[in-house]
Design an enzyme around this catalytic site. Structure first.
Site, PDB file in Angstrom:
ATOM      1  N   THR A 183      46.308  27.190  39.988  1.00 12.17           N
ATOM      2  CA  THR A 183      45.633  28.347  39.883  1.00 12.17           C
ATOM      3  C   THR A 183      45.666  28.958  41.165  1.00 12.17           C
ATOM      4  OG1 THR A 183      43.581  27.200  40.860  1.00 12.17           O
ATOM      5  CG2 THR A 183      43.764  26.970  38.551  1.00 12.17           C
ATOM      6  N   GLU A 328      44.052  27.026  33.521  1.00 15.17           N
ATOM      7  CA  GLU A 328      43.234  25.705  32.961  1.00 15.17           C
ATOM      8  C   GLU A 328      43.188  25.429  31.596  1.00 15.17           C
ATOM      9  OE1 GLU A 328      42.284  27.673  35.315  1.00 15.17           O
ATOM     10  OE2 GLU A 328      41.063  26.846  36.876  1.00 15.17           O
ATOM     11  N   LYS A 433      23.708  40.807  41.594  1.00 16.41           N
ATOM     12  CA  LYS A 433      22.099  40.458  41.442  1.00 16.41           C
ATOM     13  C   LYS A 433      21.478  41.493  42.025  1.00 16.41           C
ATOM     14  CE  LYS A 433      19.834  36.711  39.084  1.00 16.41           C
ATOM     15  NZ  LYS A 433      19.744  35.487  39.004  1.00 16.41           N
ATOM     16  N   TRP A 438      20.721  41.137  36.749  1.00 18.73           N
ATOM     17  CA  TRP A 438      22.418  41.276  36.833  1.00 18.73           C
ATOM     18  C   TRP A 438      22.809  42.540  36.222  1.00 18.73           C
ATOM     19  CZ3 TRP A 438      23.501  35.875  34.048  1.00 18.73           C
ATOM     20  CH2 TRP A 438      23.585  34.784  34.931  1.00 18.73           C
TER      21      TRP A 438
HETATM   22  P1  ADP Z   1      43.146  33.552  38.621  1.00 17.51           P
HETATM   23  O1  ADP Z   1      41.962  32.687  39.248  1.00 17.51           O
HETATM   24  O2  ADP Z   1      44.257  33.656  39.670  1.00 17.51           O
HETATM   25  O3  ADP Z   1      42.540  34.983  38.133  1.00 17.51           O
HETATM   26  P2  ADP Z   1      43.895  33.017  36.050  1.00 17.51           P
HETATM   27  O4  ADP Z   1      44.879  33.606  35.503  1.00 17.51           O
HETATM   28  O5  ADP Z   1      43.797  31.651  35.356  1.00 17.51           O
HETATM   29  O6  ADP Z   1      43.800  32.982  37.424  1.00 17.51           O
HETATM   30  O7  ADP Z   1      42.275  33.612  35.872  1.00 17.51           O
HETATM   31  C1  ADP Z   1      41.414  33.286  34.730  1.00 17.51           C
HETATM   32  C2  ADP Z   1      40.161  34.277  34.838  1.00 17.51           C
HETATM   33  O8  ADP Z   1      40.778  35.424  34.245  1.00 17.51           O
HETATM   34  C3  ADP Z   1      39.346  33.873  33.944  1.00 17.51           C
HETATM   35  O9  ADP Z   1      38.281  33.031  34.283  1.00 17.51           O
HETATM   36  C4  ADP Z   1      38.573  35.564  33.866  1.00 17.51           C
HETATM   37  O10 ADP Z   1      37.638  35.295  34.989  1.00 17.51           O
HETATM   38  C5  ADP Z   1      39.596  36.283  33.942  1.00 17.51           C
HETATM   39  N1  ADP Z   1      40.031  36.852  32.885  1.00 17.51           N
HETATM   40  C6  ADP Z   1      40.945  36.743  31.798  1.00 17.51           C
HETATM   41  N2  ADP Z   1      40.989  37.193  30.757  1.00 17.51           N
HETATM   42  C7  ADP Z   1      39.937  38.136  30.740  1.00 17.51           C
HETATM   43  C8  ADP Z   1      39.333  39.125  30.056  1.00 17.51           C
HETATM   44  N3  ADP Z   1      39.844  39.506  28.535  1.00 17.51           N
HETATM   45  N4  ADP Z   1      38.255  39.749  30.216  1.00 17.51           N
HETATM   46  C9  ADP Z   1      37.771  39.308  31.565  1.00 17.51           C
HETATM   47  N5  ADP Z   1      38.246  38.356  32.399  1.00 17.51           N
HETATM   48  C10 ADP Z   1      39.382  37.806  31.967  1.00 17.51           C
END
Ligand code: ADP
Length: 544
Positions: A183, A328, A433, A438
């Site tokens: 990650t 993940e 917040k 929120w």
């Molecule tokens: P990074 O932590 O670098 O962003 P990832 O690509 O694994 O790594 O990111 C996953 C995260 O991306 C999710 O936990 C979420 O917060 C965000 N995410 C992915 N798709 C969406 C979506 N369609 N809408 C909002 N957030 C998203």
């Protein structure tokens, strides 16, 4: 009573052999110029070269569970490594080309990579850490370029040419490691996720299913999302398994070359983060981009603005499907396709959600003390997920706080409804917040970005004496725009609750982006804290 079914393992070699034996004529095109010139190979050739690669790696001493890393653009060699390395029983580690050197060295050392396959064009980047990665015995270079920063290297084509085709892919436990991906480590060090053969195989089936992307031999897939970013969302394996042609853009990821690629190569499906799509849409305002070949494009990795989905539909005639997932989670968990009863005019309300969960993935929301909340579309909590392609731990890193009774805690906050749709309001580290309530930064950004002069908007929480936190909107305007923060406040007036409207605004040249092209709010917060953002305060009481 056990079943009578064969206990046949789900292995990456199964994906390889199926593509090779059934779809040998399907093609991968690797783009080699900004005009979209391409080098082409059939799946038969790719599979044969994967066999040679596996033999070459074996000759270099790579055996069961040894890590072979890739430092490659999306291209044919990368696909060959995707297939050969796991199929031979070794573990593919896809390195993010955009990491800072310290993080790059950290993940190579943490994974104990033994071999790195590297594009010559980015040898300099890897060269910066060459002296700090003692486990790496060999660097194999793909393509031409100055590789002096890497010291001794091997040439990819020479290695393959020295081998015979043919490889007797071994059979082993499907739970064995196939690949790993770290990650991006927004807080602390990156964490390693290790995919199994089983998880990869099942995820590939899920991507190709009719209820998700439905990728098949009739498709030509332009894989814009990098192969180091959560497996390019599964598109390479999905294409190879089903015989879809693949178009791999390498470093040609800016709007102009992408437009040339789309015009020339006529993809039917493509995947990328929202920022890439909004760049392309802006480019299409003043240039000819023929998107008529695209039956759908997927956008994910970050919230997809409503206006972006609408404009692709109305101006380009392209269906944009939002997806949600994480490194993940392999990553596919949900896709925002509307339910069958949705009237055409309502469809957009479903498409702006993070998605509807796909078969194989289970989702729930929990509150701060861990109680499970109702799936009523109203209760708001942290999303937790489980399923056969969701990680159950991190590699060599307990991080027990990230798991809850066998579920992965995602760090995403939102609501979940009785039809399986996820609505994300924020990442837990981005929540605002204000006065105990929120404010969704995602929704606010969406509304600000609906203004015709706004190119990008990122909303962060900033400390406030009275409300403890208030939103600050950092906005990128079209060149020459005379729109002011006052205008934007007026624009928001009937779009969001009054108390959501930010009083602090900053007009910036560009929203900082992470290594995978998402808004980097951490950087924005740090700039604000350091007084490095030019902030205009609008008097919200003026004009009542
Ligand atoms: P990074 O932590 O670098 O962003 P990832 O690509 O694994 O790594 O990111 C996953 C995260 O991306 C999710 O936990 C979420 O917060 C965000 N995410 C992915 N798709 C969406 C979506 N369609 N809408 C909002 N957030 C998203």
């Amino acid at each position: 009573m056990l079943s009578t079914m064969q206990d046949y393992p789900l292995l990456v070699s199964g994906i390889l052999r199926h593509g090779q034996s059934v779809y040998g004529d399907s093609r991968i095109r690797t783009i080699v110029s900004p005009e979209g010139d391409a080098v082409e190979a059939t799946f038969t050739e790719v599979a044969e070269r994967a066999e040679r690669l596996a033999r070459a790696l074996g000759r270099l001493g790579i055996g069961d569970s040894d890590r072979v890393a890739t430092f490659l653009w999306n291209n044919q060699a990368h696909l060959e490594a995707y297939l050969a390395v796991p199929a031979m029983g070794a573990v593919l580690h896809t390195l993010n080309l955009r990491l800072f050197p310290e993080q790059l060295a950290y993940i190579i050392n943490h994974a104990e990579d033994q071999v790195i396959i590297c594009n010559a064009s980015i040898a300099g980047l890897l060269g910066e850490v060459r002296d700090e990665i003692p486990t790496v015995r060999h660097i194999i270079v793909v393509g031409e370029g100055d590789t002096s920063a890497l010291g001794d290297t091997l040439d990819y084509e020479e290695l393959l040419a020295a081998e015979e085709p043919g490889y007797d892919w071994p059979q082993f436990d499907e739970r064995q490691a196939a690949a790993m991906c770290y990650t991006s480590g927004t807080t602390g060090n990156p964490k390693g996720v290790v995919y199994s053969h089983r998880s990869t195989y099942l995820h590939t089936m899920a991507i190709t299913a009719g209820s998700s992307l439905g990728i098949s031999e009739r498709d030509s897939v332009l894989s814009i999302v990098p192969m180091f970013h959560a497996n390019a969302w599964g598109t390479p394996y999905a294409a190879f398994m089903t015989g879809a042609d693949l178009i791999m853009p390498q470093q040609y990821l800016q709007a102009a070359p992408l437009a040339a690629i789309i015009n020339r190569h006529r993809p039917t499906v493509s995947a990328g983060v929202p920022t890439i799509w909004s760049d392309l849409l802006r480019y299409a305002q003043t240039n000819t981009v023929d998107m008529s070949s695209l039956r759908m494009i997927t956008a994910g990795g970050a919230a997809v603005p409503r206006l972006l989905i609408e404009r692709f539909r109305d101006e380009m005639g392209v269906e944009m499907v939002q997806g949600w997932g994480m490194t993940e989670t392999s990553p596919l968990c949900s896709l925002a396709t509307p339910p069958r009863q949705a009237a055409p005019a309502e469809e957009i309300e479903w498409r702006v959600k993070a998605g509807r969960i796909v078969p194989g993935v289970e989702v729930r929301i929990c509150d701060d003390d861990g109680s499970v909340l109702a799936n009523d579309g109203v209760a708001v909590g942290e999303f937790e997920v489980r399923g056969p392609w969701i990680t159950g731990s991190y590699y060599g890193d307990p991080s027990e706080d990230r798991f809850h009774d066998g579920w992965l805690r995602t760090g995403d906050i939102g609501s979940f409804d009785g039809q399986g749709y996820m609505q994300i309001s924020d990442r837990s580290k981005d929540v605002i917040k204000s006065g105990g309530e929120w404010i969704s930064s995602v929704e606010l950004e969406n509304e600000v970005m609906a203004h015709p002069d706004v190119i990008e908007a990122a909303v962060i929480a900033v400390p406030d004496d009275r409300w403890s936190e208030r939103p600050l909107a950092a906005v990128v305007l079209e060149e020459g725009s005379t729109t002011t923060p006052d205008d934007l406040v007026a624009f928001l007036a009937d779009r969001v609750s009054k108390w959501w409207v930010p009083e602090r605004w900053s007009i910036i040249d560009e929203v900082p982006k992470t290594s995978v092209g998402k808004f980097d709010k951490k950087v924005l917060r740090a700039r604000y804290a350091a007084g490095a953002l030019d902030v205009v305060e609008v008097d919200l009481t003026a004009g009542g």
